[in-house]
Design an enzyme around this catalytic site. Structure first.
Site, PDB file in Angstrom:
ATOM      1  N   HIS A  82     -20.259  68.263 -55.790  1.00 37.90           N
ATOM      2  CA  HIS A  82     -20.794  68.139 -55.050  1.00 37.90           C
ATOM      3  C   HIS A  82     -20.688  69.493 -53.754  1.00 37.90           C
ATOM      4  O   HIS A  82     -20.358  70.742 -54.392  1.00 37.90           O
ATOM      5  CB  HIS A  82     -19.087  67.283 -54.579  1.00 37.90           C
ATOM      6  N   LYS A 187     -14.284  59.804 -52.338  1.00 38.17           N
ATOM      7  CA  LYS A 187     -14.942  59.642 -53.887  1.00 38.17           C
ATOM      8  C   LYS A 187     -15.423  60.128 -54.605  1.00 38.17           C
ATOM      9  O   LYS A 187     -16.142  59.242 -55.649  1.00 38.17           O
ATOM     10  CB  LYS A 187     -16.393  59.921 -52.287  1.00 38.17           C
TER      11      LYS A 187
END
Length: 421
Positions: A82, A187
């Site tokens: 990420h 997430k």
């Protein structure tokens, strides 16, 4: 439980209990706690912060609001990455197939751009036919067959975060490290990967401008990942200048393909390989050299299969802009400033980005540049090329670039990788 008791406790600096946190997150997700009460709680968190224990429970409660994916049936280790977002940050595109070519599956759930930062899905949608939406069974099958998938997250993944993020956006509570960290990590942990590598940007084009704030965010997220049983590492990387030589959608796809073909800008290659090595190490493959998979074409093979699996044509020509405008170098010497934020805003104003989530983007819009920070330029040489489908957008893009380029100034660029946490 009563929402007023919870928000009063946080307002007064009293640490919330685990039961209080789990209740308020689930109740808000279910609609039992209204926006005005959750807004007050978010503002209290903004000012009071959270303890490490509070934040771990808060994040887990957000994960538990939906489902956590189970990737154990894949039969191979998994790793995810990420980035906190930047300008020209296209590393996900070459990184996912590169790591997959080294034997580690990459379940990459990505998002769209907003404001001056680009979105991975917007970039990939520049490829004719490519689809961001992949249903659950096709998602798992693609991971088995290809080893990598880059797609949009489903609605069942941390639904509490979707509601909280929208509320933070309109209540002035976005810039809170605990809330940022829990949003990202809920997430990412729910995606179910064995290992996670975080690319935390810092500098003018990043969400976090200050390196020490970026380090704090990195430490917080690594702590959350480790607490949830996910092997997590963060690299704090430079975003005082844009990454690579292109910012936009189709232009970044083209640059990513150059990297996969064994070329591309040196900084993109360096960061892609650094992130790949961390992902492979986290997934238990520290001895595999990702550079070899770039050299021998295996990463490109996975890229082509990944794009085709989602309906895209890897051989199709990418969209081209209707209008191009060249900006020349202002002086002869060393390029010492190429401001990431200014270039991101320029690309956004040309049509590559959006002001609201529902806005469309142009696949062909963006900015490319011929020299990076530290390189020599000559007065009058083409330095920037502005690309757009709408020539009326060019003046506002040029306005964004005022002061963005510096030659022989006293600007000192950040190292590409500032820290590993």
């Amino acid at each position: 439980m009563d929402a007023i008791d919870v928000l009063r406790a946080k307002r007064d600096g009293v640490p919330l209990g685990a039961d209080q946190i789990r209740w308020v997150i689930q109740a808000y997700t279910d609609g039992a706690v209204p926006d005005e009460q959750m807004s007050a709680l978010l503002m209290a968190v903004f000012f009071r912060g959270m303890t490490a224990d509070e934040l771990a429970v808060w994040t887990q409660a957000m994960i538990d609001s939906g489902e956590r994916k189970d990737l154990s049936s894949l039969g191979r280790p998994t790793a995810d990455k990420h980035s906190t977002g930047g300008v020209g940050d296209k590393t996900t595109l070459p990184l996912a197939p590169l790591v997959a070519a080294c034997g580690v599956a990459v379940p990459q759930l990505s998002g769209r751009g907003l404001g001056h930062t680009g979105g991975t899905l917007d970039k990939l949608e520049a490829i004719p036919g490519w689809r961001a939406d992949v249903h659950e069974e096709a998602y798992l099958q693609q991971l088995r067959d290809v080893g990598a998938v880059i797609c949009a997250a489903g609605h069942d993944l941390a639904p509490a975060d979707k509601k909280l993020y929208a509320l933070r956006d309109v209540t002035g509570t976005v810039e809170s490290i605990p809330l940022i960290a829990s949003s990202i990590m809920s997430k990412k942990i729910a995606e179910g990967a064995d290992a996670l590598v975080l690319d935390v940007k810092t500098g003018s084009g990043a969400f976090m401008k200050d390196p020490e704030a970026s380090r704090e965010l990195a430490r917080t997220m690594v702590g959350l990942g480790e607490a949830a049983g996910v092997r997590t590492v963060a690299l704090v990387t430079a975003m005082d200048r844009p990454l690579g030589r292109a910012a936009g959608n189709a232009v970044e796809v083209a640059e990513s393909v150059e990297v996969l073909a064994g070329g591309g800008p040196a900084d993109v290659v360096e960061l892609t390989l650094a992130l790949a090595r961390e992902m492979l190490a986290g997934a238990g493959r520290p001895d595999v050299d990702p550079a070899e998979a770039l050299r021998d074409g295996r990463a490109m093979d996975v890229w082509r299969r990944m794009i085709a699996a989602q309906g895209g044509d890897p051989d199709a020509p990418l969209p081209q802009p209707a209008e191009r405008h060249v900006v020349t170098a202002p002086a002869t010497g060393t390029l010492t400033r190429l401001d990431a934020y200014a270039l991101g805003v320029a690309a956004w104003r040309l049509g590559a980005g959006r002001a609201r989530k529902e806005d469309p983007v142009s696949a062909a819009a963006g900015v490319v540049w011929t020299a990076g920070v530290g390189e020599q330029v000559t007065a009058g040489q083409p330095l920037l090329e502005l690309q757009t489908d709408d020539p009326s957008r060019i003046p506002r893009a040029l306005a964004a670039l005022e002061g963005a380029v510096g030659v022989d100034t006293d600007d000192v660029p950040l190292p590409l990788v500032l820290d590993r946490i």
